[in-house]
Design a protein around this motif. Structure first.
Motif, PDB file in Angstrom:
ATOM      1  N   VAL A 100      -3.258  -1.418   1.174  1.00  0.00           N
ATOM      2  CA  VAL A 100      -3.690  -1.626  -0.215  1.00  0.00           C
ATOM      3  C   VAL A 100      -2.766  -0.834  -1.144  1.00  0.00           C
ATOM      4  O   VAL A 100      -3.202  -0.237  -2.128  1.00  0.00           O
ATOM      5  N   GLU A 102      -0.650  -1.720  -3.329  1.00  0.00           N
ATOM      6  CA  GLU A 102      -0.581  -2.149  -4.735  1.00  0.00           C
ATOM      7  C   GLU A 102      -1.639  -1.430  -5.561  1.00  0.00           C
ATOM      8  O   GLU A 102      -1.364  -0.964  -6.673  1.00  0.00           O
ATOM      9  N   ALA A 103      -2.831  -1.299  -5.013  1.00  0.00           N
ATOM     10  CA  ALA A 103      -3.898  -0.600  -5.729  1.00  0.00           C
ATOM     11  C   ALA A 103      -3.635   0.897  -5.768  1.00  0.00           C
ATOM     12  O   ALA A 103      -3.887   1.559  -6.785  1.00  0.00           O
ATOM     13  N   LYS A 106      -1.306   2.231  -8.473  1.00  0.00           N
ATOM     14  CA  LYS A 106      -1.830   2.261  -9.838  1.00  0.00           C
ATOM     15  C   LYS A 106      -2.625   3.532 -10.130  1.00  0.00           C
ATOM     16  O   LYS A 106      -2.993   3.778 -11.281  1.00  0.00           O
ATOM     17  N   LEU A 107      -2.910   4.326  -9.103  1.00  0.00           N
ATOM     18  CA  LEU A 107      -3.693   5.537  -9.311  1.00  0.00           C
ATOM     19  C   LEU A 107      -2.867   6.592 -10.037  1.00  0.00           C
ATOM     20  O   LEU A 107      -1.690   6.792  -9.729  1.00  0.00           O
ATOM     21  N   ASN A 115      -8.084  11.014  -4.904  1.00  0.00           N
ATOM     22  CA  ASN A 115      -7.623  10.281  -3.728  1.00  0.00           C
ATOM     23  C   ASN A 115      -7.055  11.225  -2.676  1.00  0.00           C
ATOM     24  O   ASN A 115      -7.344  11.099  -1.480  1.00  0.00           O
ATOM     25  N   PRO A 170     -15.793  -7.399  -7.756  1.00  0.00           N
ATOM     26  CA  PRO A 170     -14.830  -6.361  -7.367  1.00  0.00           C
ATOM     27  C   PRO A 170     -15.370  -5.493  -6.239  1.00  0.00           C
ATOM     28  O   PRO A 170     -16.545  -5.108  -6.238  1.00  0.00           O
ATOM     29  N   SER A 171     -14.515  -5.215  -5.257  1.00  0.00           N
ATOM     30  CA  SER A 171     -14.896  -4.393  -4.098  1.00  0.00           C
ATOM     31  C   SER A 171     -16.110  -4.946  -3.380  1.00  0.00           C
ATOM     32  O   SER A 171     -16.950  -4.200  -2.872  1.00  0.00           O
TER      33      SER A 171
END
Length: 229
Positions: A100, A102-103, A106-107, A115, A170-171
């Motif tokens: 993941v 790509e996600a 963005k953090l 994270n 989402p999710s």
């Protein structure tokens, strides 16, 4: 095992720091995200367990009381190691079919901090505590199978939650390897079996490592077994 007086403050501080790292990451996630969604992730469940277990252990040690039962301490260690390993080897690995990245790219800001706290700092802290501060030879081979109840419960929860949510939510499925909408239940079941076997092997590895670690005067956790109180 009685904690040497000179070591006790250091150990209390270390375990309190691990608990604080988990709490900090959890608070950031809840502040910057939707709480119901945040609370649906295995990472969150497990870091809550880390915060409670290590916080309670630090409190008991400070009061010179028996430590948390080895079954619970070993289980929490396994679960947070699973959290770290799955994140770094599966979700954040560009060669993984379930990455993941790509996600993750963005953090930024507090979310990037949380994270790292939840996926890297707490697993490393728990591992160091096991290696250097926990009394050896307190884990039993049967624990490795019993500990699997927790990830199994999580998979059942995640699949039920996903089935109840509308497509496109989402999710909806919290992790790509249990995304029944994309891969189907047969593939998800296979993924769960493979991961379950890996988790069982890791649990056995922890029990083996615990058995063969040499006893040291500076290991501080009580080997006495009793329920988590």
């Amino acid at each position: 095992m009685i904690t040497p007086a000179a070591l006790r403050p250091t150990t209390v501080a270390f375990r309190a720091l691990i608990a604080a790292a988990a709490v900090t990451g959890l608070v950031i996630e809840c502040v910057y995200g939707s709480v119901p969604v945040v609370l649906s992730f295995f990472t969150i469940w497990t870091n809550i367990l880390v915060a409670v277990t290590f916080g309670l252990s630090a409190y008991r040690l400070h009061r010179r009381e028996p430590d948390v039962d080895p079954f619970w301490r070993g289980g929490v260690l396994l679960f947070i190691l699973i959290t770290g390993l799955v994140f770094h080897l599966v979700l954040a690995n560009p060669s993984s079919p379930f990455n993941v990245l790509e996600a993750l790219d963005k953090l930024s800001g507090p979310k990037a901090v949380s994270n790292q706290l939840l996926h890297t700092v707490t697993p490393i802290g728990a591992a160091l505590d096991f290696l250097f501060l926990t009394a050896p030879r307190t884990l039993r081979p049967r624990y490795a199978a019993q500990w699997l109840a927790y990830p199994l419960l999580y998979v059942a929860f995640a699949l039920t939650r996903g089935a109840l949510l509308s497509p496109g939510t989402p999710s909806r499925y919290t992790y790509p390897f249990i995304d029944a909408a994309q891969y189907g239940y047969a593939r998800v079941a296979l993924n769960a079996v493979v991961l379950g076997l890996a988790f069982y092997a890791l649990g056995l590895a922890l029990v083996t490592a615990d058995r063969y670690r040499p006893p040291r005067e500076n290991r501080i956790s009580s080997p006495a077994e009793g329920p988590l109180k």
